[in-house]
Design a protein around this motif. Structure first.
Motif, PDB file in Angstrom:
ATOM      1  N   GLU A   1       5.932   6.013   7.702  1.00 34.32           N
ATOM      2  CA  GLU A   1       4.819   6.436   8.551  1.00 34.32           C
ATOM      3  C   GLU A   1       4.271   7.748   7.999  1.00 34.32           C
ATOM      4  N   PRO A   2       3.410   7.674   6.993  1.00 39.55           N
ATOM      5  CA  PRO A   2       2.945   8.894   6.327  1.00 39.55           C
ATOM      6  C   PRO A   2       2.090   9.772   7.227  1.00 39.55           C
ATOM      7  N   VAL A   3       2.155  11.070   6.925  1.00 43.95           N
ATOM      8  CA  VAL A   3       1.338  12.061   7.615  1.00 43.95           C
ATOM      9  C   VAL A   3       0.121  12.352   6.750  1.00 43.95           C
ATOM     10  N   HIS A   4      -1.032  12.550   7.389  1.00 47.21           N
ATOM     11  CA  HIS A   4      -2.254  12.839   6.652  1.00 47.21           C
ATOM     12  C   HIS A   4      -2.744  14.242   6.989  1.00 47.21           C
ATOM     13  N   LEU A   5      -3.100  14.989   5.967  1.00 46.48           N
ATOM     14  CA  LEU A   5      -3.641  16.330   6.155  1.00 46.48           C
ATOM     15  C   LEU A   5      -5.157  16.230   6.303  1.00 46.48           C
ATOM     16  N   THR A   6      -5.654  16.582   7.479  1.00 41.46           N
ATOM     17  CA  THR A   6      -7.092  16.455   7.735  1.00 41.46           C
ATOM     18  C   THR A   6      -7.876  17.618   7.136  1.00 41.46           C
ATOM     19  N   ASP A   7      -7.288  18.808   7.145  1.00 49.30           N
ATOM     20  CA  ASP A   7      -7.983  19.984   6.606  1.00 49.30           C
ATOM     21  C   ASP A   7      -7.006  20.798   5.760  1.00 49.30           C
TER      22      ASP A   7
ATOM     23  N   ASP B   1       6.617  13.153   3.214  1.00 55.04           N
ATOM     24  CA  ASP B   1       5.942  12.534   4.355  1.00 55.04           C
ATOM     25  C   ASP B   1       4.478  12.239   4.060  1.00 55.04           C
ATOM     26  N   LEU B   2       4.006  12.640   2.886  1.00 54.96           N
ATOM     27  CA  LEU B   2       2.631  12.370   2.486  1.00 54.96           C
ATOM     28  C   LEU B   2       2.565  11.122   1.614  1.00 54.96           C
ATOM     29  N   GLU B   3       1.457  10.390   1.690  1.00 54.91           N
ATOM     30  CA  GLU B   3       1.253   9.296   0.750  1.00 54.91           C
ATOM     31  C   GLU B   3       1.122   9.879  -0.661  1.00 54.91           C
ATOM     32  N   LEU B   4       1.670   9.169  -1.633  1.00 53.87           N
ATOM     33  CA  LEU B   4       1.633   9.672  -3.010  1.00 53.87           C
ATOM     34  C   LEU B   4       0.198   9.860  -3.494  1.00 53.87           C
ATOM     35  N   ASP B   5      -0.687   8.908  -3.161  1.00 48.69           N
ATOM     36  CA  ASP B   5      -2.081   9.042  -3.585  1.00 48.69           C
ATOM     37  C   ASP B   5      -2.712  10.291  -2.993  1.00 48.69           C
ATOM     38  N   GLU B   6      -2.420  10.557  -1.729  1.00 46.46           N
ATOM     39  CA  GLU B   6      -2.980  11.745  -1.086  1.00 46.46           C
ATOM     40  C   GLU B   6      -2.398  13.011  -1.690  1.00 46.46           C
TER      41      GLU B   6
END
Length: 614
Positions: A332-338, A413-418
């Motif tokens: 369940e990856p976390v996404h950084l919005t900013d 916890d981040l997607e590798l692409d991100e």
């Protein structure tokens, strides 16, 4: 570790890939079987011809009819052979292409640690030669092995109906063939695997020699390299000779025993015909059928050899495909919005997988915090783990213990692409691809069109890589494999431009200016000060001039960060830092001169730091 699968287990691994083309393979199989049946039918026509046309009162018309039937059977046989090729070639090559693409995709996903262990030639031979062997076996070997076996079974069955005593003599040769065939399978599989592995090692040697040709020539080691290559080539030759002898011996036995059986059958057949127990036509049909069966029997040897070679190719292929990719996306990856780029290393430990038991971790509890937009230089003696630490930030390796966080989020916890869109890297040992300057620089950029062109021009200007415009075709010039057509400084500037063009939130630089002259370095540093103003940057410094880019400096010692501060602060209080700085290449840059800018101040006067300290 090598696979110890049985033949059927290994071949069964191809089923998921072959399943979509099974209808086409079945049609190809039926066509091949039809061709064999046409070949087996011809002797039966001859039997009727001899028994009817050559008998007393036989009509000449029978000869013409039989000739027409034989001609028709021949045409049908040729047609079936052509249809077999049409049915299987296209789908088999499609499977090969899909498997090769999947193999390459898997190689891209595998960890750097995997690629550290595997020779490039071994991977190349698996991607090209082994998959080609598998395709040839699917399209030809598999079908012909089945058809050949069925042809032999059908032919022997016809021979039993024609004359069972003679057929019994012929099939008696199958017993020693089966016994020796088992031994052949074991020995040939072993030597085939050895041959393929040696071919992979030889390919690695060729690739390394080509890439290192400048070093070999400069040190006059071409003769020694040739001697090593000849030794490897001789070993492969010896293995191929053993392999060829094994197949030759098996083929000789496969050919000899049926021929001996036919000789015995001929003697017995003449006796039976003389006694009236078998007709002349049946006798001719029996031996014509035996001749039609003898070809497939002799062909079984090469087909079995192809099958065993395909088995080892499959095993070698899946050794790579089943290699575990330990660096993956979170469930369940976390996404950084900013994303701001605050980078924290918290009690980071790292040791290489092949490290000996009991040895200390390369990184043994690293604690370091970079504020968003800050530029920090990482210094230490050679071999202390600076470059290793940098490779943990884009997750080229994973930490053994502890964590690395960007804006409070663990990298894992981040997607590798991100993550790899947030982090850009420029290594000291630059790697460029056999493509245009444009493609190399924009590799990490996610933009297109006019915006991409603007970013390209900006990155080349900051990296002082405007020389690209003077190349024969400008920025569209192909720079050759690994960029070896460029000088070291030019390659390094292109690599730096590539990192800049990515517009990362976090920039990781491993001594990116080491190959530049002092004047060019000063120009690059001036451009970087503007570019890095809002980018969090961790830069390994091997030269005092590189330290000048940083706001603060971190000292790596004994696998840990032992001190952090400005250059002036560390000079004043840390003896080991003074030793490290003194050992660096000082290109007449007096970093501790009161009249110079403070390293790491990004252009701010030294007295600003003094006031802050007060």
């Amino acid at each position: 570790m090598r696979n110890q699968n049985t033949l059927w287990q290994s071949l069964g691994r191809l089923y998921p890939h072959v399943r979509p083309i099974i209808p086409r393979l079945v049609l190809g199989l039926l066509c091949a079987l039809g061709a064999s049946i046409m070949a087996l039918a011809i002797p039966q026509v001859l039997r009727v011809l001899i028994n009817d046309a050559l008998a007393a009162g036989g009509a000449a018309r029978t000869v013409w009819v039989a000739s027409g039937v034989v001609l028709l059977l021949g045409v049908l046989e040729a047609t079936f052979v052509a249809l077999r090729r049409q049915f299987v070639i296209t789908p088999a090559t499609t499977v090969e292409t899909n498997m090769r693409t999947s193999f390459y995709r898997h190689l891209q996903n595998l960890t750097v640690e995997f690629h550290d262990r595997w020779g490039s030639g071994q991977l190349l031979s698996r991607a090209m030669s082994d998959l080609n062997l598998m395709r040839r076996w699917m399209a030809f070997g598999l079908i012909m092995l089945v058809v050949t076996s069925l042809t032999v079974v059908i032919g022997v069955t016809i021979m039993f109906f024609t004359s069972w005593p003679l057929a019994l003599i012929f099939t008696a040769a199958a017993v020693p063939l089966m016994i020796y065939g088992y031994r052949f399978r074991t020995s040939y599989s072993r030597v085939s695997r050895k041959s393929q592995d040696q071919a992979g090692d030889l390919a690695t040697t060729v690739e390394e020699s080509v890439h290192g040709i400048r070093v070999l020539k400069a040190f006059g080691r071409s003769r020694e390299a040739l001697e090593d290559f000849e030794e490897q080539a001789e070993e492969l030759r010896d293995t191929e000779i053993v392999k060829a002898r094994s197949l030759a011996t098996f083929s000789m036995i496969v050919m000899l025993l049926p021929e001996l059986a036919l000789g015995a059958s001929l003697v017995v057949g003449i006796v039976l015909a003389a006694n009236g127990d078998v007709s002349i036509g049946a006798l001719v049909a029996f031996f014509a059928t035996a001749a039609a069966v003898a070809g497939p029997v002799e062909f079984i040897g090469p087909l079995l050899a192809m099958t065993f070679t395909a088995k080892t190719a499959i095993d070698r292929h899946y050794e790579v495909m089943e290699a575990e990719n330990t660096i993956t996306d979170a469930a369940e990856p976390v996404h950084l919005t900013d994303p701001r780029g605050a980078l924290v290393l918290d009690a980071v430990h790292f040791r290489y997988p092949d490290a000996e038991e009991g040895t200390r971790d390369v990184l043994d509890g690293v604690d370091l915090e970079l504020r968003a937009g800050e530029t920090m230089a990482l210094v230490g003696v050679t071999g202390c783990g600076k470059s290793t630490l940098l490779q943990l930030v884009p997750r080229l390796y994973d930490v053994t213990a502890g964590s690395i966080r960007i804006d409070g989020v663990d990298l894992r916890d981040l997607e590798l692409d991100e993550l790899r869109s947030l982090v850009a890297v420029a290594f000291e040992d630059t790697t460029l691809f056999s493509s245009s300057v444009r493609d190399n620089v924009l590799m990490g950029s996610r933009t297109e069109g006019a915006e991409a062109e603007r970013i390209l021009a900006e990155a080349l200007e900051v990296a002082q890589a405007q020389f690209a415009d003077t190349l024969p075709e400008g920025i569209d010039t192909l720079i050759g494999e690994e960029g070896l057509s460029l000088s070291g400084g030019q390659r390094q500037r292109i690599a730096l431009a590539r990192a800049i063009a990515a517009h990362p939130t976090v920039l990781v630089l491993d001594d990116p200016l080491s190959a530049l002259d002092v004047t060019t370095e000063e120009l690059v540093e001036e451009g970087l000060r503007a570019v890095l103003s809002s980018t969090t940057t961790l830069i390994v410094a091997h030269r005092p001039s590189t330290v000048a880019l940083a706001d603060r400096v971190a000292l790596l010692q004994g696998g840990r960060i032992t001190d952090v501060g400005t250059h002036s602060e560390l000079l004043a209080r840390n003896e080991h830092y003074r030793y490290v700085i003194a050992s660096l290449d000082d290109e007449e840059v007096a970093l501790d001169d009161e009249e110079t800018k403070v390293p790491g101040s990004m252009g701010r006067p030294e007295h600003d730091d003094e006031e802050a300290l007060a």
